[in-house]
Design an enzyme around this catalytic site. Structure first.
Site, PDB file in Angstrom:
ATOM      1  N   SER A  32     -56.523  -3.921   1.589  1.00  0.00           N
ATOM      2  CA  SER A  32     -56.863  -3.099   0.424  1.00  0.00           C
ATOM      3  C   SER A  32     -58.370  -3.118   0.177  1.00  0.00           C
ATOM      4  CB  SER A  32     -56.147  -3.627  -0.825  1.00  0.00           C
ATOM      5  OG  SER A  32     -54.750  -3.586  -0.656  1.00  0.00           O
ATOM      6  N   HIS A  38     -59.359  -2.323  -7.201  1.00  0.00           N
ATOM      7  CA  HIS A  38     -58.097  -2.783  -6.619  1.00  0.00           C
ATOM      8  C   HIS A  38     -56.987  -2.823  -7.671  1.00  0.00           C
ATOM      9  CE1 HIS A  38     -55.463  -6.238  -5.280  1.00  0.00           C
ATOM     10  NE2 HIS A  38     -55.454  -5.510  -4.186  1.00  0.00           N
ATOM     11  N   ARG A  93     -62.613  -5.596  -7.207  1.00  0.00           N
ATOM     12  CA  ARG A  93     -61.326  -6.065  -7.729  1.00  0.00           C
ATOM     13  C   ARG A  93     -60.845  -5.181  -8.887  1.00  0.00           C
ATOM     14  NH1 ARG A  93     -57.828 -10.043  -6.644  1.00  0.00           N
ATOM     15  NH2 ARG A  93     -59.273 -10.808  -5.088  1.00  0.00           N
TER      16      ARG A  93
END
Lengths: 213, 213
Positions: free
Chosen positions: A17, A45, A42
């Protein structure tokens, strides 16, 4: 006919990812501030929303100061149970720290009624009264940010970091700008309307994972 | 000089937020499917992301069937502690129901190791073994969605509703399409990469609040 499932081992899904996110940021021509990449990525994400490449603002040295605070066992105070649930408490415990959320506390409900403020405000008051000069991860209530500014100005609280990422449509944009205007308080702010408890937890976790590297 | 804080009573903030969302949807020329508006608007409220006006897909009669299931006390199974923390458990209890999340259960960790699958998969297996034919609110793990499809096909589970809103970059898009392809299982799907535990909880809560109207 739909695209087939990609064969990726569960343990490799996060790595894959982050590779995709890194590649798409490159394609979009986004250049992140050095040292902030793991946090920005993040957030993307967690949300699949590349807006976080543009809206996250870091005060000077915020990441280094946050990592130092965590290393010294700074407590984390958050304004939702969801944020508390999402923060990696096992990692935090490795540094002798923990997460506090006072939103469901009976004394906080009482203080809010008495002072005519939101429970989020009262929970910031409680943190100040307890001397929790740690990391404030605010993902829901702009009123909590406004109260933090008041407590700091009154000399009643000195946060090590404010993660200012409430989401919403009423006073969210303004309250975040108030945090950005603070002097001497490190902050990470999702400028604009976006954010959330998930983003607050994710930024805490990104910092915790950076300490392992 | 920043925009000033808007004077809105705490109790009115949500109402004002929904007014802003409704007005901006109108300006953008978005027309929502009748009956789905409170859900779509609450997802936008939770994320400040108007993409949810486009990416939420409802199977035929999904909302009515979900409300009927909740009225009959259908349990809710979710794949993260954050989702569980965010779902309004007090409202759910009014209908004699509750939320289950098995992700931290020791037997689930054991099943996952034994079967060579993710804990999210094993937690779906556990729900099937417990006969929890209720509402599945999946905000994180595409592997949970794939396992739900397998369990349904094998006749081991018959969900009343699948809320398929994992977020991410690996197999998320494909797993959601698998749910949309199911026959006879009502679903609410955030098509594409976006979603999250917060969105899963928010859709559950939107349904719960619709029951009061």
């Amino acid at each position: 006919m739909h695209e087939k499932l990609e064969q990726v081992r569960p343990a490799d899904i996060e790595k894959r990812s982050f590779e995709i996110i890194t590649e798409e940021l490159r394609q979009k021509g986004k250049v992140l501030t050095p040292g902030t990449e793991p946090i920005v990525k993040r957030c993307i994400h967690t949300s699949a929303d590349f807006d976080y490449a543009d809206n996250l603002v870091f005060s000077q040295g915020a990441v280094e100061k946050a990592l130092e605070a965590l290393r010294q066992g700074a407590p984390v105070v958050t304004d939702t149970q969801m944020g508390k649930a999402g923060i990696n408490k096992r990692k935090l415990a490795q540094y002798g720290s923990q997460v506090y959320c006072f939103m469901l506390d009976e004394d906080v409900a009482g203080m809010a009624a008495e002072r005519g403020c939101t429970r989020a405000c009262a929970s910031m008051d409680k943190a100040a009264e307890m001397g929790l000069n740690g990391i404030f991860a605010i993902g829901n209530a702009p009123t909590a940010l406004v109260r933090l500014c008041e407590l700091i100005e009154a000399g009643k609280l000195k946060p090590k970091l404010i993660i200012a990422v409430p989401v919403g449509f009423v006073n969210v944009v303004q309250a975040k700008e108030m945090i950005l205007d603070l002097k001497d308080v490190p902050c990470i702010v999702a400028r604009g309307r976006k954010g959330g408890s998930n983003i607050a937890a994710c930024i805490c976790n990104a910092l915790l994972y950076m300490m392992e590297e």
